[in-house]
Motif scaffolding. Structure first.
Motif, PDB file in Angstrom:
ATOM      1  N   ALA A 204     -26.197  -4.834   7.175  1.00 31.17           N
ATOM      2  CA  ALA A 204     -24.856  -4.929   6.612  1.00 31.17           C
ATOM      3  C   ALA A 204     -23.845  -4.282   7.548  1.00 31.17           C
ATOM      4  O   ALA A 204     -24.150  -3.305   8.230  1.00 31.17           O
ATOM      5  N   PRO A 205     -22.624  -4.815   7.589  1.00 32.32           N
ATOM      6  CA  PRO A 205     -21.599  -4.196   8.444  1.00 32.32           C
ATOM      7  C   PRO A 205     -21.130  -2.874   7.856  1.00 32.32           C
ATOM      8  O   PRO A 205     -21.296  -2.593   6.674  1.00 32.32           O
ATOM      9  N   TYR A 206     -20.525  -2.073   8.677  1.00 33.77           N
ATOM     10  CA  TYR A 206     -19.976  -0.784   8.258  1.00 33.77           C
ATOM     11  C   TYR A 206     -18.566  -1.020   7.698  1.00 33.77           C
ATOM     12  O   TYR A 206     -17.777  -1.784   8.242  1.00 33.77           O
ATOM     13  N   LEU A 207     -18.262  -0.331   6.627  1.00 34.87           N
ATOM     14  CA  LEU A 207     -16.927  -0.338   6.042  1.00 34.87           C
ATOM     15  C   LEU A 207     -16.289   1.010   6.301  1.00 34.87           C
ATOM     16  O   LEU A 207     -16.695   2.036   5.732  1.00 34.87           O
ATOM     17  N   VAL A 208     -15.298   1.006   7.185  1.00 29.75           N
ATOM     18  CA  VAL A 208     -14.676   2.261   7.624  1.00 29.75           C
ATOM     19  C   VAL A 208     -13.409   2.475   6.808  1.00 29.75           C
ATOM     20  O   VAL A 208     -12.447   1.704   6.911  1.00 29.75           O
ATOM     21  N   PRO A 209     -13.349   3.487   5.940  1.00 31.47           N
ATOM     22  CA  PRO A 209     -12.124   3.753   5.175  1.00 31.47           C
ATOM     23  C   PRO A 209     -11.092   4.474   6.033  1.00 31.47           C
ATOM     24  O   PRO A 209     -11.428   5.412   6.768  1.00 31.47           O
ATOM     25  N   ILE A 210      -9.834   4.007   5.915  1.00 31.32           N
ATOM     26  CA  ILE A 210      -8.727   4.617   6.667  1.00 31.32           C
ATOM     27  C   ILE A 210      -7.611   4.878   5.674  1.00 31.32           C
ATOM     28  O   ILE A 210      -7.203   3.995   4.911  1.00 31.32           O
ATOM     29  N   GLU A 211      -7.071   6.067   5.687  1.00 36.26           N
ATOM     30  CA  GLU A 211      -5.987   6.455   4.801  1.00 36.26           C
ATOM     31  C   GLU A 211      -4.676   6.406   5.571  1.00 36.26           C
ATOM     32  O   GLU A 211      -4.561   6.943   6.686  1.00 36.26           O
ATOM     33  N   LEU A 212      -3.659   5.719   4.927  1.00 33.72           N
ATOM     34  CA  LEU A 212      -2.356   5.535   5.556  1.00 33.72           C
ATOM     35  C   LEU A 212      -1.323   6.330   4.772  1.00 33.72           C
ATOM     36  O   LEU A 212      -1.283   6.274   3.540  1.00 33.72           O
ATOM     37  N   TRP A 213      -0.480   7.090   5.498  1.00 34.35           N
ATOM     38  CA  TRP A 213       0.574   7.901   4.890  1.00 34.35           C
ATOM     39  C   TRP A 213       1.911   7.568   5.541  1.00 34.35           C
ATOM     40  O   TRP A 213       1.997   7.295   6.722  1.00 34.35           O
ATOM     41  N   ASP A 214       2.981   7.555   4.699  1.00 34.18           N
ATOM     42  CA  ASP A 214       4.318   7.409   5.279  1.00 34.18           C
ATOM     43  C   ASP A 214       5.017   8.753   5.251  1.00 34.18           C
ATOM     44  O   ASP A 214       4.469   9.755   4.770  1.00 34.18           O
ATOM     45  N   TRP A 215       6.217   8.782   5.749  1.00 39.30           N
ATOM     46  CA  TRP A 215       6.978  10.029   5.858  1.00 39.30           C
ATOM     47  C   TRP A 215       8.208  10.019   4.948  1.00 39.30           C
ATOM     48  O   TRP A 215       9.150  10.760   5.162  1.00 39.30           O
ATOM     49  N   GLY A 216       8.198   9.207   3.961  1.00 36.82           N
ATOM     50  CA  GLY A 216       9.346   9.126   3.078  1.00 36.82           C
ATOM     51  C   GLY A 216       9.274  10.144   1.970  1.00 36.82           C
ATOM     52  O   GLY A 216       8.369  10.975   1.871  1.00 36.82           O
ATOM     53  N   GLN A 217      10.273  10.092   1.114  1.00 39.05           N
ATOM     54  CA  GLN A 217      10.363  10.980  -0.046  1.00 39.05           C
ATOM     55  C   GLN A 217      10.437  10.122  -1.299  1.00 39.05           C
ATOM     56  O   GLN A 217      11.400   9.365  -1.473  1.00 39.05           O
ATOM     57  N   PRO A 218       9.451  10.155  -2.151  1.00 32.53           N
ATOM     58  CA  PRO A 218       8.216  10.942  -1.992  1.00 32.53           C
ATOM     59  C   PRO A 218       7.252  10.258  -1.020  1.00 32.53           C
ATOM     60  O   PRO A 218       7.392   9.083  -0.741  1.00 32.53           O
ATOM     61  N   VAL A 219       6.269  11.080  -0.570  1.00 34.68           N
ATOM     62  CA  VAL A 219       5.295  10.556   0.388  1.00 34.68           C
ATOM     63  C   VAL A 219       4.339   9.634  -0.360  1.00 34.68           C
ATOM     64  O   VAL A 219       3.791   9.995  -1.406  1.00 34.68           O
ATOM     65  N   LEU A 220       4.138   8.408   0.204  1.00 36.07           N
ATOM     66  CA  LEU A 220       3.229   7.434  -0.373  1.00 36.07           C
ATOM     67  C   LEU A 220       2.086   7.165   0.592  1.00 36.07           C
ATOM     68  O   LEU A 220       2.272   7.241   1.827  1.00 36.07           O
ATOM     69  N   SER A 221       0.942   6.910   0.014  1.00 32.73           N
ATOM     70  CA  SER A 221      -0.238   6.662   0.843  1.00 32.73           C
ATOM     71  C   SER A 221      -1.051   5.537   0.238  1.00 32.73           C
ATOM     72  O   SER A 221      -0.912   5.199  -0.937  1.00 32.73           O
ATOM     73  N   SER A 222      -1.946   4.982   1.056  1.00 34.93           N
ATOM     74  CA  SER A 222      -2.867   3.948   0.616  1.00 34.93           C
ATOM     75  C   SER A 222      -4.112   4.011   1.484  1.00 34.93           C
ATOM     76  O   SER A 222      -4.102   4.611   2.569  1.00 34.93           O
ATOM     77  N   THR A 223      -5.182   3.453   0.977  1.00 34.75           N
ATOM     78  CA  THR A 223      -6.451   3.443   1.700  1.00 34.75           C
ATOM     79  C   THR A 223      -6.815   2.011   2.018  1.00 34.75           C
ATOM     80  O   THR A 223      -6.766   1.135   1.140  1.00 34.75           O
TER      81      THR A 223
END
Length: 799
Positions: A568-587
């Protein structure tokens, strides 16, 4: 034999031609001795040539040489006029000589006395018709008509008198001369002709004079050239002159004849008059709502000149008037058209005053002394008030509101004022076509604009609205304004990968090797909101490393230790963050497959060989396929069996002789009336029919009380064709029904059925004594009374 007085004698004496004519007439009247020479010698010479004796050489007396006579024209008297006499030397007065006259007019105009030779003119002559006559004179012997001397030719001239007045063959004349011409300017030359002889006396000598037209014009007495006699003749004062010119012969002396003609002289126009406004002030009015190009009024400067000399150009002298108005010349070049140049406003300015100048476009330098060729007038234009729509404080509005705000959030305000009445209330509204999604609302009283729902900048940044302002007391007065609303951004979107990433790495790759560059996007506006940071899996057990490049991208690297291969292939999780107010993120997840690679780096296989399963279908898939195929076969067999059974049932029915027809009709049942409307006996079994009633045949023109007797069916087996013919004949002979062409019903069911007749129609044969149904119909209730009566049941006794 012809001679005349020498011409030199007339000239030497100085007598006039008229005087010599009188002398000639006198000499001719006195006889032939002085005007007719003796012709003896010529006669003898002529006689010798005719064969006579040769004359002796004697000296003869010379005769008087002559060759012409004169007669005055237009002379008329009671008797012929003697104009001359012929005489020959041969004539001794014995009466033996005869004079003959031939030639032009001989015997008609001129006659001769044969004995004396006197020549007379018999009628009045006109020199203008014929100026001279050529005649031939001869003396002959009266007895033998032998010529006594050769014939002699002579001329009779018609002496001219002044009997023709001068005439102008080209008159009357028309001429044109420019006005303001100098004295002596040539206008035209007139020419008269006199039919009299110009070489004799002064009968044809003409002199020209002006009879009418003085003191404006003169004429040259000899040449007839008409000229101007006074300077500065003005066309505007008098445009046309009638000049009468006379031509008189005899050199203009008394007693001469005259003729006259007219010369119509027209003064042509020159630009000698400057334009002049008939009034010094012009007043106009214009409504303030008049647009550019609207005609305000006309101005005309008077110019008595004609044509191009009266063409004018108009201009506004003051700058105040030229800004709001413009003036131009009409197509005729005479009027000045004052028009609006820019929009007017009664509330700003109520009147304009300026000056207008009119100038001739064509100026003759010869008449500059009569200038200047321009004039100035004052113009005042009053601006009239008119109902105007409300005026917004701005030509366009630009408003802004943050996204995701609650409904009712204030966006901004528009304002309009009634210029005619500032205190009048204004009603505001948003045109529906400019806000189809109904995102905004406006307060009708004050023009406040609010949100009607949450806005999303990422869906739509600009909203262009059209706001309508209407006066409450006049709905026709309305104006519009454009309102542009910008949706401001907020940090409401978490960053995401720019695209799904599915990559691979060779199992022989070196540690820390770059696998993929990952990029992220933030739908929010550029700024801190769109700046993205990357965070990958941490710890010593992490199979991959994520390095943030600080530019919106990250690098996916191999760890320092080898990555174990797996299916099976590898699933690499990456977390993304912005610099706004409020700070929002996603994976987000990046798929990485570990593959076997060839020496050139291309992928050979992405799964280990030991763990690869043989190709083919699984057991569950095979079972599903077999089940489906079996189900289909069972359905096919069932369908075939049902169809075969249906065909066998149809064959059994075909073998039986079934002749029952079902008659369907759309008539509504009428209860007891059905028994009268249809002959049910036609549907009954013929074997069970009642015998016919005796009696005479029924009439066909009335409804019978009893039915016609039915003919019995022939004995023997039932024949359908024979039975149908029988029923058809019965129908044709039945007087109670209209004639039928064919019988379309048949109620006989035939014989041989093991169960007998299944139809209730056959029970009609039991009426009149046969037993009825097993169950009495009377027991079925009043609803079946009609049916019971139809099948012979007895009516219940009346209570």
């Amino acid at each position: 034999m012809h001679a005349s007085a020498p011409r030199s004698s007339e000239q030497s004496l100085g007598w006039s031609p008229n005087m010599w004519g009188l002398v000639r007439l006198l000499l001719a009247w006195l006889g032939g001795w002085g005007c007719m020479g003796r012709l003896a010698a010529p006669a003898r010479a002529w006689a010798g040539s005719r064969g006579g004796p040769e004359p002796s050489l004697l000296r003869t007396r010379r005769s008087w040489v002559w060759n012409q006579f004169f007669v005055i024209e237009e002379y008329a008297g009671p008797e012929p006029v003697l104009i001359g006499k012929l005489h020959s030397d041969v004539d001794r007065g014995e009466g033996r000589t005869k004079y003959l006259l031939t030639g032009e007019g001989a015997g008609t105009v001129f006659v001769i006395d044969e004995a004396t030779g006197n020549i007379h003119v018999t009628k009045s002559l006109d020199r203008e018709e014929k100026a001279q006559y050529v005649l031939l004179a001869q003396a002959v012997d009266r007895a033998s008509n032998r010529p006594l001397e050769p014939p002699s030719e002579f001329i009779i001239k018609v002496q001219d008198i002044n009997d023709n007045p001068p005439i102008f063959p080209l008159g009357p004349y028309h001429a044109t001369v420019p006005e303001m011409s100098n004295v002596g300017t040539s206008v035209i030359q007139v020419t008269a002709h006199d039919a009299d002889d110009p070489s004799y006396g002064n009968s044809a000598k003409l002199v020209y004079t002006v009879l009418d037209g003085l003191p404006f014009f003169s004429v040259d007495p000899q040449t007839g050239v008409v000229r101007t006699a006074i300077p500065n003749m003005d066309r505007e004062t008098q445009e046309e002159f009638l000049v009468v010119i006379q031509a008189k012969d005899m050199g203009g002396h008394m007693g001469g004849l005259s003729g006259s003609t007219t010369v119509t002289v027209t003064l042509s126009d020159v630009n000698d008059n400057p334009p002049k406004f008939p009034q010094s002030l012009y007043q106009f009015s214009v409504v303030e709502t008049a647009g550019p190009g609207t005609l305000v009024g006309r101005l005309r400067a008077q110019d008595p000149d004609l044509g191009d000399n009266a063409l004018m150009a108009y201009s506004i002298l003051d700058g105040e008037g030229s800004e709001a108005f413009s003036i131009s010349t009409d197509s005729q070049g005479r009027d000045g058209l004052l028009t609006v140049r820019k929009p007017l406003d009664f509330e700003t300015r109520r009147a304009y005053s300026f000056r207008v100048e009119a100038t001739n476009t064509l100026i003759d330098p010869a008449y500059l002394r009569r200038g200047p060729f321009k004039d100035v007038a004052s113009v005042r234009v009053a601006v009239q008030d008119a109902p105007e729509p409300p005026a917004f404080t701005q030509a366009a509005y630009h408003l802004a509101v943050p996204e995701n705000k609650a409904p009712g959030t204030l966006v901004g305000q528009v304002s309009a004022t009634d210029l005619d009445s500032p205190a009048s209330p204004i009603r505001y509204s948003i045109l529906p076509h400019s806000d189809l999604e109904r995102c905004f609302s406006i307060e009708p009283e004050d023009g406040t604009i609010r949100t009607a729902g949450p806005l999303d900048r990422e869906a739509r940044v600009w909203h262009n609205l059209t706001v309508l302002a209407t006066e409450l007391d006049s709905s026709a007065q309305a104006s519009r304004v454009q309102v542009a609303i910008q949706t401001l951004d907020e940090n409401d979107n978490a960053p995401q990968l720019a695209e799904p990433y599915d990559t691979f790495v060779c199992d022989s790759a070196a540690p820390s090797q770059l696998i993929q560059v990952i990029r992220a996007l933030d739908r929010d506006e550029v700024g801190n909101n769109s700046r993205v940071s990357f965070h990958g899996p941490l710890g010593p057990d992490a199979n991959f490393t994520v390095r943030d490049n600080q530019d919106g991208s990250a690098s996916l690297l191999l760890p320092s230790r080898p990555v174990p291969p797996r299916q099976a292939p590898y699933l690499v999780p990456i977390e993304l963050w912005d610099w706004g107010q409020p700070v929002l993120s996603s994976t987000a997840t990046v798929t990485v497959s570990v593959c076997r690679c060839r020496p050139d780096g291309s992928v050979a296989s992405c799964r280990p060989e030991a763990q690869l399963s043989p190709a083919g279908l699984s057991t569950g898939a095979l079972l599903a396929i077999v089940t489906c195929v079996g189900t289909l076969l069972a359905l096919v067999v069932l369908f075939v069996a049902l169809r075969r059974q249906k065909q066998e049932a149809l064959m059994v029915l075909e073998e039986e002789d079934v002749r029952e027809n079902i008659i369907t009709y759309d008539d509504e049942g009428g209860g007891e009336e059905d028994t009268e409307a249809f002959d049910i006996s036609a549907l009954q079994n013929p074997d069970g029919a009642a015998p016919p009633a005796p009696g005479p045949p029924a009439r066909r023109d009335v409804l019978p009380w009893a039915r016609a007797p039915r003919q019995p069916r022939p004995p023997g087996p039932a024949d359908v064709a024979q039975l149908l013919a029988l029923r058809l004949r019965e129908a044709d002979e039945d007087p109670s029904v209209p004639p039928y062409d064919s019988v379309q019903v048949y109620g006989y069911e035939g014989r041989g059925s093991s169960c007998g007749s299944l139809s209730s129609l056959g029970s009609g044969s039991e009426i009149g004594g046969a037993p009825g149904p097993a169950e009495p119909l009377d027991d079925w209730g009043p609803l079946f009374r009609t049916l019971a009566e139809l099948y012979g049941a007895k009516e219940p006794p009346a209570p």
